[in-house]
Design a protein around this motif. Structure first.
Motif, PDB file in Angstrom:
ATOM      1  N   VAL A  72      11.852  -9.181  17.809  1.00  0.00           N
ATOM      2  CA  VAL A  72      11.963  -7.916  17.354  1.00  0.00           C
ATOM      3  C   VAL A  72      10.542  -7.000  17.833  1.00  0.00           C
ATOM      4  N   ALA A  73       9.416  -7.489  17.906  1.00  0.00           N
ATOM      5  CA  ALA A  73       8.352  -6.943  18.564  1.00  0.00           C
ATOM      6  C   ALA A  73       8.738  -6.296  19.944  1.00  0.00           C
ATOM      7  N   ALA A  74       9.704  -7.158  20.815  1.00  0.00           N
ATOM      8  CA  ALA A  74       9.817  -6.804  22.316  1.00  0.00           C
ATOM      9  C   ALA A  74      10.641  -5.195  22.012  1.00  0.00           C
ATOM     10  N   ARG A  75      11.338  -5.302  21.307  1.00  0.00           N
ATOM     11  CA  ARG A  75      12.296  -4.155  21.220  1.00  0.00           C
ATOM     12  C   ARG A  75      11.298  -2.619  21.339  1.00  0.00           C
ATOM     13  N   TRP A  76      10.319  -2.620  20.426  1.00  0.00           N
ATOM     14  CA  TRP A  76       9.488  -1.533  20.234  1.00  0.00           C
ATOM     15  C   TRP A  76       8.021  -1.709  21.180  1.00  0.00           C
ATOM     16  N   MET A  77       8.108  -2.732  22.328  1.00  0.00           N
ATOM     17  CA  MET A  77       6.970  -2.864  23.017  1.00  0.00           C
ATOM     18  C   MET A  77       5.673  -3.240  21.975  1.00  0.00           C
ATOM     19  N   TYR A  78       6.016  -3.872  20.819  1.00  0.00           N
ATOM     20  CA  TYR A  78       4.828  -4.429  20.018  1.00  0.00           C
ATOM     21  C   TYR A  78       3.994  -3.137  19.291  1.00  0.00           C
ATOM     22  N   SER A  79       3.801  -2.442  20.009  1.00  0.00           N
ATOM     23  CA  SER A  79       2.851  -1.223  19.574  1.00  0.00           C
ATOM     24  C   SER A  79       3.664  -0.146  18.667  1.00  0.00           C
ATOM     25  N   PHE A  80       4.809  -0.112  18.560  1.00  0.00           N
ATOM     26  CA  PHE A  80       5.620   0.895  18.064  1.00  0.00           C
ATOM     27  C   PHE A  80       6.649   0.282  16.959  1.00  0.00           C
ATOM     28  N   VAL A  81       6.496  -0.959  16.523  1.00  0.00           N
ATOM     29  CA  VAL A  81       7.530  -1.306  15.421  1.00  0.00           C
ATOM     30  C   VAL A  81       7.327  -0.608  14.330  1.00  0.00           C
ATOM     31  N   PRO A  82       8.404   0.066  13.578  1.00  0.00           N
ATOM     32  CA  PRO A  82       8.319   1.093  12.516  1.00  0.00           C
ATOM     33  C   PRO A  82       8.344   0.385  11.078  1.00  0.00           C
ATOM     34  N   TYR A  83       7.489  -0.607  11.094  1.00  0.00           N
ATOM     35  CA  TYR A  83       7.299  -1.344  10.019  1.00  0.00           C
ATOM     36  C   TYR A  83       6.947  -0.488   8.745  1.00  0.00           C
ATOM     37  N   ASP A  84       6.239   0.625   8.974  1.00  0.00           N
ATOM     38  CA  ASP A  84       5.779   1.629   7.772  1.00  0.00           C
ATOM     39  C   ASP A  84       7.133   2.226   7.494  1.00  0.00           C
ATOM     40  N   ASP A  85       7.874   2.676   8.122  1.00  0.00           N
ATOM     41  CA  ASP A  85       9.209   3.425   7.921  1.00  0.00           C
ATOM     42  C   ASP A  85      10.007   2.328   6.921  1.00  0.00           C
ATOM     43  N   TRP A  86      10.150   0.975   7.484  1.00  0.00           N
ATOM     44  CA  TRP A  86      10.824  -0.008   6.563  1.00  0.00           C
ATOM     45  C   TRP A  86      10.090  -0.215   5.266  1.00  0.00           C
ATOM     46  N   THR A  87       8.885  -0.307   5.239  1.00  0.00           N
ATOM     47  CA  THR A  87       8.374  -0.528   3.862  1.00  0.00           C
ATOM     48  C   THR A  87       8.406   0.587   2.930  1.00  0.00           C
ATOM     49  N   GLU A  88       8.377   1.654   3.485  1.00  0.00           N
ATOM     50  CA  GLU A  88       8.485   2.984   2.640  1.00  0.00           C
ATOM     51  C   GLU A  88      10.110   3.164   2.086  1.00  0.00           C
ATOM     52  N   GLN A  89      11.125   2.915   3.032  1.00  0.00           N
ATOM     53  CA  GLN A  89      12.416   2.718   2.581  1.00  0.00           C
ATOM     54  C   GLN A  89      12.783   1.940   1.451  1.00  0.00           C
ATOM     55  N   LEU A  90      12.038   0.845   1.523  1.00  0.00           N
ATOM     56  CA  LEU A  90      12.355  -0.464   0.581  1.00  0.00           C
ATOM     57  C   LEU A  90      11.436  -0.468  -0.670  1.00  0.00           C
ATOM     58  N   PHE A  91      10.237  -0.180  -0.276  1.00  0.00           N
ATOM     59  CA  PHE A  91       9.002  -0.119  -1.695  1.00  0.00           C
ATOM     60  C   PHE A  91       8.383   1.233  -1.862  1.00  0.00           C
ATOM     61  N   GLY A  92       8.761   2.128  -1.038  1.00  0.00           N
ATOM     62  CA  GLY A  92       8.322   3.346  -1.219  1.00  0.00           C
ATOM     63  C   GLY A  92       6.602   3.424  -0.908  1.00  0.00           C
ATOM     64  N   VAL A  93       6.204   2.451  -0.176  1.00  0.00           N
ATOM     65  CA  VAL A  93       4.704   2.611   0.175  1.00  0.00           C
ATOM     66  C   VAL A  93       4.998   2.248   1.709  1.00  0.00           C
ATOM     67  N   ARG A  94       3.753   2.576   2.464  1.00  0.00           N
ATOM     68  CA  ARG A  94       3.498   2.486   3.909  1.00  0.00           C
ATOM     69  C   ARG A  94       2.171   1.709   3.997  1.00  0.00           C
ATOM     70  N   LEU A  95       2.451   0.303   4.915  1.00  0.00           N
ATOM     71  CA  LEU A  95       1.407  -0.433   4.809  1.00  0.00           C
ATOM     72  C   LEU A  95       0.035  -0.097   5.342  1.00  0.00           C
ATOM     73  N   ASN A  96       0.373   0.710   6.400  1.00  0.00           N
ATOM     74  CA  ASN A  96      -0.913   1.439   7.203  1.00  0.00           C
ATOM     75  C   ASN A  96      -1.657   2.249   5.976  1.00  0.00           C
ATOM     76  N   GLU A  97      -1.173   2.908   5.096  1.00  0.00           N
ATOM     77  CA  GLU A  97      -1.720   3.459   4.358  1.00  0.00           C
ATOM     78  C   GLU A  97      -2.621   2.673   2.973  1.00  0.00           C
ATOM     79  N   VAL A  98      -1.791   1.673   2.654  1.00  0.00           N
ATOM     80  CA  VAL A  98      -2.332   0.900   1.698  1.00  0.00           C
ATOM     81  C   VAL A  98      -3.504   0.189   2.078  1.00  0.00           C
ATOM     82  N   PHE A  99      -3.610  -0.422   3.397  1.00  0.00           N
ATOM     83  CA  PHE A  99      -4.685  -1.254   3.751  1.00  0.00           C
ATOM     84  C   PHE A  99      -5.595  -0.747   4.793  1.00  0.00           C
ATOM     85  N   GLY A 100      -5.400   0.624   5.111  1.00  0.00           N
ATOM     86  CA  GLY A 100      -6.361   1.700   5.771  1.00  0.00           C
ATOM     87  C   GLY A 100      -6.316   1.111   7.308  1.00  0.00           C
TER      88      GLY A 100
END
Length: 213
Positions: A72-100
């Motif tokens: 999964v990481a390889a698809r986005w070259m590790y550095s660009f995995v859109p996990y923030d978009d995933w968590t925002e769609q699922l839970f309404g939060v962005r992990l990078n903002e939550v954890f700084g």
């Protein structure tokens, strides 16, 4: 080659299906292919081990879980995995903002997964070879640490032979000069936690059931 047990075959089939899905309209095909060279090596090594000394299903599953996270990481070259978009769609939060966080930390998850998944596999393997609990635990963590270091050396060697832009894309340092050391540390931490849990479970089982006759 002996036929894989049914559970192993189903798990391998699901893994191959998901890995194939990661190639649907890949945003970075060349870089993804480079990362997947390791997926191929890992899968071939797993099947060779399975042929000679079959792994129990939990160990087989853990190794494929790690390879899946890596894929999964390889698809986005590790550095660009859109996990923030995933968590925002699922839970309404962005992990990078939550954890700084100021960087994409999916690569840290991959290295953590390496320790969490391979630590117990190595521990069980050493125990199956007749080694003691303490020896097996220490050796498992040491193997995770040493192989993590070897991987970082491999990344360095690749970076020395590629153009600067391609090397940065492959390594995924994201400007962090201590990226390699942090990756090794988090893999080792994962192994320490996983091996500690495996050791405690084994010791608890021994206390409740008693040592084998």
């Amino acid at each position: 080659m002996p036929t894989l047990p049914l559970a192993h075959r189903w798990t391998l089939g699901v893994f191959l299906l998901v890995v194939t899905a990661t190639w649907w309209h890949p945003p970075h095909p060349a870089e993804q292919a480079m990362h997947h060279s390791l997926t191929v090596v890992g899968l071939v090594a797993l099947l060779l081990v399975q042929r000679r000394q079959p792994l129990p299903y939990p160990s087989f599953l853990l190794i494929l879980i790690f390879l899946l996270v890596h894929s999964v990481a390889a698809r986005w070259m590790y550095s660009f995995v859109p996990y923030d978009d995933w968590t925002e769609q699922l839970f309404g939060v962005r992990l990078n903002e939550v954890f700084g966080w100021r960087r994409n930390n999916f690569d840290r998850l991959v290295h953590l997964s390496y320790g969490l998944c391979f630590g117990p596999v190595l521990f069980a393997r050493f125990r199956g070879a007749g080694r003691g609990v303490r020896w097996s635990a220490v050796a498992a963590v040491e193997v995770v640490l040493s192989t993590s270091a070897l991987y970082e050396l491999l990344e360095w060697a690749i970076a020395m032979t590629l153009s600067p832009g391609t090397a940065e894309a492959y390594n995924g340092q994201q400007g962090d000069v201590w990226d390699a050391q942090k990756d090794m540390a988090i893999a080792t931490a994962g192994a320490l936690v996983a091996v500690a849990v495996a050791s405690l479970r084994l010791l608890r089982r021994t206390v409740l059931v008693g040592p084998p006759l």
